[in-house]
Design a protein around this motif. Structure first.
Motif, PDB file in Angstrom:
ATOM      1  N   LEU C 215     -14.241 104.578  68.672  1.00 32.15           N
ATOM      2  CA  LEU C 215     -13.538 104.205  67.442  1.00 32.15           C
ATOM      3  C   LEU C 215     -12.734 105.380  66.909  1.00 32.15           C
ATOM      4  CD1 LEU C 215     -15.787 101.998  65.128  1.00 32.15           C
ATOM      5  CD2 LEU C 215     -13.616 101.434  66.206  1.00 32.15           C
ATOM      6  N   VAL C 216     -13.376 106.545  66.860  1.00 34.77           N
ATOM      7  CA  VAL C 216     -12.693 107.717  66.327  1.00 34.77           C
ATOM      8  C   VAL C 216     -11.506 108.086  67.209  1.00 34.77           C
ATOM      9  CG1 VAL C 216     -12.941 110.201  65.889  1.00 34.77           C
ATOM     10  CG2 VAL C 216     -14.722 108.625  65.133  1.00 34.77           C
ATOM     11  N   LEU C 217     -11.695 108.000  68.509  1.00 37.13           N
ATOM     12  CA  LEU C 217     -10.612 108.349  69.434  1.00 37.13           C
ATOM     13  C   LEU C 217      -9.422 107.407  69.252  1.00 37.13           C
ATOM     14  CD1 LEU C 217      -9.896 110.188  71.951  1.00 37.13           C
ATOM     15  CD2 LEU C 217     -10.498 108.191  73.319  1.00 37.13           C
ATOM     16  N   MET C 218      -9.723 106.107  69.231  1.00 39.67           N
ATOM     17  CA  MET C 218      -8.625 105.142  69.120  1.00 39.67           C
ATOM     18  C   MET C 218      -7.877 105.331  67.807  1.00 39.67           C
ATOM     19  SD  MET C 218      -9.738 101.605  70.968  1.00 39.67           S
ATOM     20  CE  MET C 218     -11.005 101.123  69.877  1.00 39.67           C
ATOM     21  N   LEU C 239     -17.825 101.735  80.312  1.00 40.70           N
ATOM     22  CA  LEU C 239     -18.992 102.598  80.181  1.00 40.70           C
ATOM     23  C   LEU C 239     -19.839 102.159  78.991  1.00 40.70           C
ATOM     24  CD1 LEU C 239     -20.276 105.088  81.427  1.00 40.70           C
ATOM     25  CD2 LEU C 239     -18.971 106.488  79.832  1.00 40.70           C
ATOM     26  N   LEU C 240     -19.163 101.836  77.894  1.00 35.72           N
ATOM     27  CA  LEU C 240     -19.890 101.365  76.716  1.00 35.72           C
ATOM     28  C   LEU C 240     -20.679 100.107  77.072  1.00 35.72           C
ATOM     29  CD1 LEU C 240     -20.516 101.633  73.708  1.00 35.72           C
ATOM     30  CD2 LEU C 240     -18.522 100.228  73.223  1.00 35.72           C
ATOM     31  N   ILE C 287     -29.891  91.785  68.749  1.00 37.55           N
ATOM     32  CA  ILE C 287     -29.642  91.211  70.069  1.00 37.55           C
ATOM     33  C   ILE C 287     -28.290  90.506  70.131  1.00 37.55           C
ATOM     34  CG2 ILE C 287     -30.481  89.585  71.813  1.00 37.55           C
ATOM     35  CD1 ILE C 287     -32.238  92.046  71.507  1.00 37.55           C
ATOM     36  N   LEU C 288     -28.048  89.600  69.161  1.00 40.75           N
ATOM     37  CA  LEU C 288     -26.821  88.804  69.238  1.00 40.75           C
ATOM     38  C   LEU C 288     -25.585  89.620  68.841  1.00 40.75           C
ATOM     39  CD1 LEU C 288     -25.864  85.941  69.880  1.00 40.75           C
ATOM     40  CD2 LEU C 288     -25.920  85.454  67.431  1.00 40.75           C
ATOM     41  N   ILE C 289     -25.573  90.097  67.588  1.00 33.54           N
ATOM     42  CA  ILE C 289     -24.379  90.778  67.087  1.00 33.54           C
ATOM     43  C   ILE C 289     -24.225  92.160  67.694  1.00 33.54           C
ATOM     44  CG2 ILE C 289     -23.293  91.712  65.006  1.00 33.54           C
ATOM     45  CD1 ILE C 289     -24.478  89.428  63.459  1.00 33.54           C
ATOM     46  N   GLY C 290     -25.354  92.841  67.905  1.00 30.81           N
ATOM     47  CA  GLY C 290     -25.282  94.221  68.353  1.00 30.81           C
ATOM     48  C   GLY C 290     -25.202  94.385  69.860  1.00 30.81           C
ATOM     49  N   SER C 291     -25.607  93.356  70.619  1.00 29.23           N
ATOM     50  CA  SER C 291     -25.594  93.522  72.072  1.00 29.23           C
ATOM     51  C   SER C 291     -24.789  92.441  72.797  1.00 29.23           C
ATOM     52  CB  SER C 291     -27.029  93.523  72.616  1.00 29.23           C
ATOM     53  OG  SER C 291     -27.842  94.403  71.887  1.00 29.23           O
ATOM     54  N   LEU C 292     -25.178  91.175  72.614  1.00 30.30           N
ATOM     55  CA  LEU C 292     -24.574  90.122  73.441  1.00 30.30           C
ATOM     56  C   LEU C 292     -23.101  89.911  73.123  1.00 30.30           C
ATOM     57  CD1 LEU C 292     -27.554  87.587  73.522  1.00 30.30           C
ATOM     58  CD2 LEU C 292     -26.852  89.288  75.236  1.00 30.30           C
ATOM     59  N   ILE C 293     -22.768  89.796  71.844  1.00 29.02           N
ATOM     60  CA  ILE C 293     -21.366  89.557  71.503  1.00 29.02           C
ATOM     61  C   ILE C 293     -20.474  90.715  71.940  1.00 29.02           C
ATOM     62  CG2 ILE C 293     -19.741  89.214  69.586  1.00 29.02           C
ATOM     63  CD1 ILE C 293     -21.769  87.490  68.236  1.00 29.02           C
ATOM     64  N   PRO C 294     -20.846  91.983  71.620  1.00 30.72           N
ATOM     65  CA  PRO C 294     -19.982  93.066  72.113  1.00 30.72           C
ATOM     66  C   PRO C 294     -19.907  93.117  73.638  1.00 30.72           C
ATOM     67  CG  PRO C 294     -21.860  93.950  70.874  1.00 30.72           C
ATOM     68  CD  PRO C 294     -21.874  92.477  70.703  1.00 30.72           C
ATOM     69  N   LEU C 295     -21.003  92.821  74.305  1.00 34.77           N
ATOM     70  CA  LEU C 295     -20.963  92.804  75.770  1.00 34.77           C
ATOM     71  C   LEU C 295     -19.933  91.796  76.258  1.00 34.77           C
ATOM     72  CD1 LEU C 295     -24.571  93.078  77.261  1.00 34.77           C
ATOM     73  CD2 LEU C 295     -22.601  94.567  77.654  1.00 34.77           C
ATOM     74  N   ALA C 296     -19.998  90.601  75.660  1.00 32.63           N
ATOM     75  CA  ALA C 296     -19.062  89.556  76.057  1.00 32.63           C
ATOM     76  C   ALA C 296     -17.625  89.987  75.776  1.00 32.63           C
ATOM     77  CB  ALA C 296     -19.382  88.262  75.307  1.00 32.63           C
ATOM     78  N   MET C 297     -17.421  90.601  74.622  1.00 40.29           N
ATOM     79  CA  MET C 297     -16.066  91.026  74.273  1.00 40.29           C
ATOM     80  C   MET C 297     -15.564  92.096  75.228  1.00 40.29           C
ATOM     81  SD  MET C 297     -16.456  91.211  70.156  1.00 40.29           S
ATOM     82  CE  MET C 297     -14.781  91.531  69.638  1.00 40.29           C
ATOM     83  N   LEU C 298     -16.444  93.035  75.565  1.00 45.52           N
ATOM     84  CA  LEU C 298     -16.015  94.150  76.404  1.00 45.52           C
ATOM     85  C   LEU C 298     -15.676  93.687  77.819  1.00 45.52           C
ATOM     86  CD1 LEU C 298     -18.549  96.911  75.265  1.00 45.52           C
ATOM     87  CD2 LEU C 298     -16.093  96.861  74.832  1.00 45.52           C
ATOM     88  N   TYR C 299     -16.426  92.695  78.296  1.00 47.16           N
ATOM     89  CA  TYR C 299     -16.220  92.284  79.682  1.00 47.16           C
ATOM     90  C   TYR C 299     -15.340  91.039  79.807  1.00 47.16           C
ATOM     91  CZ  TYR C 299     -19.484  95.794  81.306  1.00 47.16           C
ATOM     92  OH  TYR C 299     -20.077  96.984  81.603  1.00 47.16           O
ATOM     93  N   HIS C 300     -14.986  90.443  78.685  1.00 49.84           N
ATOM     94  CA  HIS C 300     -14.118  89.268  78.734  1.00 49.84           C
ATOM     95  C   HIS C 300     -12.768  89.693  79.322  1.00 49.84           C
ATOM     96  CE1 HIS C 300     -11.514  86.027  77.297  1.00 49.84           C
ATOM     97  NE2 HIS C 300     -12.628  85.293  77.237  1.00 49.84           N
ATOM     98  N   PRO C 301     -12.288  88.915  80.313  1.00 50.26           N
ATOM     99  CA  PRO C 301     -11.059  89.345  80.976  1.00 50.26           C
ATOM    100  C   PRO C 301      -9.885  89.480  80.005  1.00 50.26           C
ATOM    101  CG  PRO C 301     -11.822  87.186  81.795  1.00 50.26           C
ATOM    102  CD  PRO C 301     -12.871  87.697  80.878  1.00 50.26           C
ATOM    103  N   ALA C 313     -15.685  95.444  69.021  1.00 49.67           N
ATOM    104  CA  ALA C 313     -16.917  95.530  69.804  1.00 49.67           C
ATOM    105  C   ALA C 313     -17.675  96.810  69.439  1.00 49.67           C
ATOM    106  CB  ALA C 313     -16.598  95.496  71.294  1.00 49.67           C
ATOM    107  N   CYS C 314     -16.931  97.919  69.321  1.00 45.30           N
ATOM    108  CA  CYS C 314     -17.562  99.186  68.925  1.00 45.30           C
ATOM    109  C   CYS C 314     -18.224  99.045  67.558  1.00 45.30           C
ATOM    110  CB  CYS C 314     -16.535 100.308  68.862  1.00 45.30           C
ATOM    111  SG  CYS C 314     -15.888 100.775  70.455  1.00 45.30           S
ATOM    112  N   ALA C 315     -17.495  98.440  66.624  1.00 45.89           N
ATOM    113  CA  ALA C 315     -18.042  98.286  65.284  1.00 45.89           C
ATOM    114  C   ALA C 315     -19.325  97.455  65.324  1.00 45.89           C
ATOM    115  CB  ALA C 315     -17.016  97.630  64.377  1.00 45.89           C
TER     116      ALA C 315
END
Ligand code: SF4
Ligand code: SF4
Lengths: 255, 169, 413
Positions: C215-218, C239-240, C287-301, C313-315
């Motif tokens: 987040l800080v980098l972006m 990596l995240l 589990i949902l907001i902190g892991s599954l949703i960001p995972l899906a967002m990060l890997y969604h094509p 996703a970072c937030a």
């Protein structure tokens, strides 16, 4: 030394060794008796290990005399209105009555619970500054002079024996200094122990005896001839959560 | 080198003297603290438990030493105990006047507020004598009063004497 | 053929920069004000009590401390594991590690019962205490990372940077283990009595630290008008993803081992099923907001390519991380101590009941103030020293565009 024995000192001596004064003839007897209560300028030693045995069978139903005795002696709790701003969950409790009910048999009884004066106290191990400390004679105390109020000891104590003070206090009792931002717990009435040695009676025990229940025995676990050691040898005693291996100074019977 | 040094030296001197003068000037505005009288004297010759000058300078050392010995080793002599300081230097509640540590009339604060040194005793220790402070124990008369360091031999000697007296009665 | 990357101080001088400093300064000021309020009155004005002795401030503080060591990860991948694309990211990573740690420690200190006795904490040490060890670990971390940054940024010392970087990496592993052990040492509490606590904290640090870093980098690159290549960003977000998955795996392992040990069934049942707010926070927040949703967002094509989505996703990972800290720290205390197995207990001191905790506003303000301290320090530091690369264009920073090395980097870390 002054030539006369002034009365205040006579009274002081009377409290500790006066009984001995009446019956003694030989000086030697005196020396023994005097050694019982440590002279005020001598440090405590590991020769003693103070402890308590609590017989829960004698603990009266619904009785909380020991708790009130402790409040009176040490100045905490509602009867002293000591923390008027704090919510009930925030107020200190040095000793409390825990009611137990066996879920299978339905057998119900109660017992007083306070700092167990562990021989291997987790509170002392975790304290970053060394404010939580165990004296040579086994009494575990908080040195409030160097307590920074991090509350790690409260996290670590398996018995929830400690309380944090959430507000400014005033008019504490001389025997029990306590104040905002520091942690406190049962001192085993250390001021009485320092004064009376093996003859000491902590305030809880005194109040219990006054109520006629006599559930407490205070004494020296290191001395095989002390009342507490003899009772333990005779009937045994349980430690709460003995599985933690902390070697507690407070033992129970009847749980 | 030396030429540069000279004016520098005098500058330092001048600044130093100016600083020294500040307390003198300030002294004109801030009155010296009005230190309350103690309830009693330690002995005929001596006001406090050590000579007054010594106590003014080093009371904290005595208290600190006593604090650790009492706290950690259960040493409970009274000569340097904070309890006795308060008993002697602060009015008793039964005198009808309660003087707290936040008041300049409080012995400790009278000086500490003047010197602007924070006291860290009274967040935990009471700042007034106990209401039931036993007069015999806590009021300093002449002579040694309760200010003695009780060694075993002294105590034994006393007990013996007491016993002899009782025996003689 | 490879262009070298130059580092430059931030030169923004407009309302944007000073506005940011102003907002962060305000957050810090409010946090300090809240502290003054709490310390002046005493902790009775907070929701903390004798059951929940560590509250919201500790949630934020431990989160920041854990994230601090994780933020250093990016630099470690560069210097310790020799991944070239990560090297230009190192100075900012080191900086963030130090400032996050300072922010976290500030909260911890300001929430003490006696913060005025900080000097006591520094002069009296009980060497048996893991807490005291952590004080040493934290100070050492700041010192080592400072030296590391110096080696990185002084061209004449460059050759030492990987050695010092290796040290810093080792130190941060020990540090996170130490932070985890603060809880691991509490044998009497059902929630913490687990050896897996320390490694769990290590993966958590990877994940939270990288999320904050990203987040800080972006934001930093964008606001200073410096280019940030897509391929590099893809590397970092993948990596995240690996780290978030790692945390999930360790959480699973933690609960499975707990379910294996009968004496912990009570706590597991409490957290996973019947714990009310804690159960909700665990499943929905962590589990949902902190892991599954960001995972899906990060890997969604599709979403995985959007910078906005990566930012969100970072937030969410950060939010989920705070929730996870909450369930660990607060939930672990709320569950009653088991003193008499097989007995129903009750007392005036809340034995045998789940403890109540309703955090007060000043606690949150103090916690957010800690974030403020960390971020304002970053914002000021990048202005006076050249922490940020002038460009992170793919052509310069990541010439090989490798997707295959991502997994390797993730494993190595
Ligand atoms: S019972 Fe708790 S407070 Fe008392 S000595 Fe043991 S761990 Fe410390
Ligand atoms: S609260 Fe005080 S006694 Fe307890 S661990 Fe912290 S410094 Fe030690």
């Amino acid at each position: 030394m002054s030539e006369h024995v002034d009365t205040s000192r006579r009274r002081f001596i009377g409290g500790t060794a006066g009984a001995a004064a009446g019956m003694s003839i030989a000086p030697g007897v005196f020396l023994n008796q005097v050694a019982q209560a440590k002279p005020a300028d001598q440090p405590v030693t590991s020769e003693n290990r103070w402890g308590m045995l609590i017989d829960t069978n004698k603990c009266g139903d619904g009785c909380d005399a020991c708790v009130r005795g402790c409040m009176e002696e040490n100045g905490w709790g509602d009867i002293n209105d000591s923390e008027p701003h704090s919510a009930p969950e925030q107020k200190a409790q040095w000793i409390r009555i825990v009611e137990l009910r066996d879920t299978r048999t339905g057998y119900a009884h109660q017992l007083p619970l306070m700092c167990q004066h562990c021989k291997h106290p987790p509170c002392v191990d975790v304290c970053p500054t060394g404010a939580s400390m165990k004296r040579a004679d086994g009494i575990v105390l908080v040195d409030k002079h160097i307590c920074i109020g991090c509350r790690y000891c409260m996290m670590a104590c398996p018995y929830k024996a400690r309380s944090f003070i959430h507000e400014d206090l005033q008019d504490q009792l001389v025997v029990a200094p306590r104040g905002k931002g520091t942690v406190e717990s049962c001192t085993l009435c250390v001021h009485r122990v320092d004064r009376d040695g093996a003859d000491a009676v902590p305030a809880c025990a005194e109040a219990c005896a006054a109520e006629g229940h006599d559930a407490f025995v205070f004494g020296d676990l290191n001395d095989p001839n002390s009342e507490i050691s003899r009772q333990l040898a005779l009937h045994g005693g349980t430690e709460i959560r003995a599985d933690l291996g902390l070697d507690l100074g407070v033992r129970y019977r009847g749980i | 080198m030396t030429r540069l040094f000279k004016p520098l030296q005098s500058l330092v001197l001048a600044v130093g003297m100016a600083f020294l003068a500040i307390p003198l000037l300030a002294g004109a505005e801030v009155p010296r603290p009005d230190i309350p009288q103690a309830n009693a004297r330690y002995s005929e010759a001596q006001g406090c438990v050590e000579p007054t000058e010594e106590m003014r300078k080093n009371h904290m050392e005595y208290i600190l030493h006593q604090r650790d010995e009492t706290m950690r080793q259960g040493v409970r002599t009274k000569q340097y105990s904070l309890e006795e300081c308060i008993n002697c230097h602060v009015p008793k509640p039964e005198s009808g006047k309660i003087v707290r540590s936040d008041s300049k009339e409080h012995f400790c604060s009278s000086c500490h507020s003047y010197a602007a040194v924070k006291i860290d005793c009274f967040s935990c220790h009471r700042d007034t004598p106990m209401p039931d402070a036993e007069p015999g124990m806590h009021r300093l008369g002449g002579g040694k009063g309760h200010h003695f360091t009780e060694t075993e031999t002294e105590l034994t000697a006393d007990v013996l004497r007491a016993a002899t007296e009782e025996g003689l009665q | 053929m490879k262009k070298t990357i130059h580092f430059r101080e931030v030169t923004n001088n407009g309302t944007g920069y000073w506005g940011l400093i102003g907002i962060l300064g305000l957050i810090v000021a409010i946090g300090l004000g809240a502290t003054y309020y709490m310390e002046h009155h005493g902790h009775y004005v907070t929701g903390m009590n004798n059951q929940i002795v560590w509250g919201i401030p500790h949630v934020f503080a431990v989160f920041l401390i854990v994230a601090a060591s994780g933020a250093l990860n990016v630099a470690s991948i560069g210097s310790v594991f020799g991944k070239a694309p990560y090297k230009p990211l190192a100075p900012l990573s080191g900086l963030l590690a130090v400032t996050l740690l300072i922010g976290g420690l500030a909260i911890l200190v300001l929430d003490l019962g006696r913060p005025d006795r900080l000097i006591v904490a520094m002069t009296y040490y009980n060497f048996k205490s893991i807490f005291a060890w952590n004080i040493i670990l934290y100070n050492g971390f700041i010192a080592i990372v400072a030296v590391y940054l110096w080696m990185l940024m002084d061209p004449s010392k460059k050759q030492y940077s990987s050695t010092v970087g290796f040290f810093a990496f080792l130190w941060r592993l020990i540090l996170t283990t130490g932070t985890g052990s603060i809880f691991g040492f509490i044998v009497a509490r059902q929630a913490y009595d687990a050896a897996i606590m320390a490694p769990l904290f290590v993966v958590m640090s990877f994940s939270f630290g990288l999320a904050i870093y990203l987040l800080v980098l972006m934001a930093g690159m964008k606001w200073t008008g410096r280019p940030l290549g897509d391929a590099l960003l893809r590397r970092l977000k993948n990596l995240l993803g690996v780290f978030v998955g790692g945390v999930l795996y360790f959480v699973l392992a933690y609960h499975l081992t707990n379910l294996y040990a009968t004496e912990h069934h009570g706590y597991e049942h409490f957290l996973l099923l019947g714990g009310g707010i804690y159960t909700q926070l665990f499943w929905i927040g962590q589990i949902l907001i902190g892991s599954l949703i960001p995972l899906a967002m990060l890997y969604h094509p599709g979403l995985g390519r959007s910078r906005t989505a990566i930012g969100w996703a970072c937030a969410l990972v950060i939010l989920g991380g705070l929730t996870q800290m909450y369930t660990i720290i607060i939930g672990g205390q709320a569950y009653p101590l088991v003193l008499f197995p097989g007995m129903e207990v009750s007392s005036s001191f809340y034995d045998g009941v789940v403890a109540e905790y309703s955090p007060a506003l000043p606690e949150f303000l103090l916690g957010i103030g800690g974030f403020g301290i960390a971020l304002i320090a970053v914002a000021l530091a990048v202005k006076v020293l050249p922490f940020m690369p002038q460009t992170l264009e793919d052509a310069v920073a990541d010439p090989h565009h490798g997707g295959a090395t991502d997994a390797a980097a993730g494993k190595a870390a």
